[in-house]
Scaffold this motif. Structure first.
Motif, PDB file in Angstrom:
ATOM      1  N   ARG A 165      -0.523  -2.514   4.226  1.00  0.00           N
ATOM      2  CA  ARG A 165       0.659  -1.629   4.034  1.00  0.00           C
ATOM      3  C   ARG A 165       1.684  -2.657   4.403  1.00  0.00           C
ATOM      4  O   ARG A 165       1.782  -3.235   5.577  1.00  0.00           O
ATOM      5  N   TYR A 214       2.066  -0.596   9.382  1.00  0.00           N
ATOM      6  CA  TYR A 214       2.428  -1.589   8.591  1.00  0.00           C
ATOM      7  C   TYR A 214       1.792  -2.721   9.221  1.00  0.00           C
ATOM      8  O   TYR A 214       1.502  -3.166  10.477  1.00  0.00           O
ATOM      9  N   ASP A 270       0.047  -1.245  -0.327  1.00  0.00           N
ATOM     10  CA  ASP A 270       0.902  -0.333  -0.275  1.00  0.00           C
ATOM     11  C   ASP A 270       2.293  -0.879  -0.001  1.00  0.00           C
ATOM     12  O   ASP A 270       2.398  -1.088   1.287  1.00  0.00           O
ATOM     13  N   TYR A 271       3.241  -0.806  -0.869  1.00  0.00           N
ATOM     14  CA  TYR A 271       4.383  -1.810  -0.468  1.00  0.00           C
ATOM     15  C   TYR A 271       5.562  -0.618  -0.571  1.00  0.00           C
ATOM     16  O   TYR A 271       5.932   0.059  -1.454  1.00  0.00           O
ATOM     17  N   THR A 272       6.304  -0.868   0.829  1.00  0.00           N
ATOM     18  CA  THR A 272       7.374   0.041   1.084  1.00  0.00           C
ATOM     19  C   THR A 272       8.497  -0.668   0.998  1.00  0.00           C
ATOM     20  O   THR A 272       8.709  -1.625   1.806  1.00  0.00           O
TER      21      THR A 272
END
Length: 283
Positions: free
Chosen positions: A43, A115, A68-70
């Motif tokens: 993450r 994260y 999962d990239y924010t």
């Protein structure tokens, strides 16, 4: 800036991609690769991700497969400029890319706290770093990696030398010391990491160096240089450190030197990789 060019922040972010590509510290990058080896389903949070240049690098270098990239950025223009092809590339690579328009501190206040990797490229000199680190301690896993790149650290130079350089560049650098900004953001970051209890894993210089090759600048770096001169102009024009007419002449001459592929630009910066410790729990 020449009249035919219009300042556009999103274009500037895209134009500096090739500059950053050359500048990113390879020792720090290879240490990151080593630390990420064998880890999947990560993450990832990117702070101030702009138009997605770092996302493209992550994809090109296969750094975090299946992550999962924010990407968080306060600038809606930058977020809206993320290329549809980049989004498609992310999907094809199995990268779940989430674009968030928000202030980073406000976002971190409600972040899920899971994260594994935090990325910040050429943005921490604009933020209150101790506040960001404190918020990240609550938003990250205990062993999360922090990859903080292109952190300006005090000086830049223009060649060929020109009358007024020393006064103008000194004033420009001093203008960066308006809190939370800091001229020596790179070394301030390293100190802040220590004060936050983070463990430094790697560090190194990531200096910008831009000049023409065989009479032409690479990619869109001519625009990048015009933007640098434009930024100095905007920062100092209301109260220049030399006579107003001399300052205007200096700005015009610098733009002409870009047009003539003569300008050489250098800026000193630092990259760091660290692990973050969790926030201490209340008894």
């Amino acid at each position: 800036m020449p009249e035919e060019l219009c300042y556009d922040h999103a274009r500037y972010l895209q134009a500096k991609r090739s500059v950053d590509d050359r500048s990113l510290n390879q020792h720090v990058l290879e240490t990151l690769r080593y630390r990420l080896d064998g880890r999947e389903g990560l993450r990832v949070l990117e702070i101030g991700g702009g138009t997605g240049s770092m996302v493209q690098r992550v994809l090109d270098w296969n750094l975090v497969p299946g992550a999962d990239y924010t990407l968080v950025d306060v600038d809606p223009e930058a977020i809206d400029s993320v290329d549809a092809l980049l989004l498609a590339d992310a999907r094809s690579a199995g990268l779940s890319l989430n674009l968030v328009k928000a202030d980073v501190i406000e976002f971190l206040a409600t972040a899920p706290g899971h994260y594994d990797l935090v990325i910040a490229n050429a943005v921490l000199d604009l933020l209150d770093v101790p506040r960001v680190l404190s918020a990240l301690q609550r938003a990250c896993q205990p062993d999360a990696l922090l990859w903080f790149t292109i952190n300006f650290d005090g000086d830049s130079w223009l060649l060929p030398e020109h009358s007024g350089d020393s006064e103008i560049l000194l004033a420009y650098h001093q203008s960066m010391n308006r809190l939370p900004r800091r001229r020596h953001a790179g070394r301030a970051l390293m100190q802040a990491l220590g004060e936050a209890g983070a463990c430094l894993l790697a560090s190194g210089s990531s200096d910008w160096l831009v000049h023409a090759l065989d009479g032409e600048y690479l990619e869109d770096e001519e625009y990048f240089l015009h933007h640098i001169i434009y930024t100095i102009d905007c920062e100092l024009r209301s109260s220049p450190p030399i006579a107003q007419d001399d300052f205007a002449t200096w700005i015009d001459s610098r733009h002409r030197s870009v047009d003539n592929a003569e300008l050489i630009y250098m800026a000193h910066q630092l990259d760091v990789l660290a692990t973050i410790l969790p926030a201490s729990e209340e008894p």
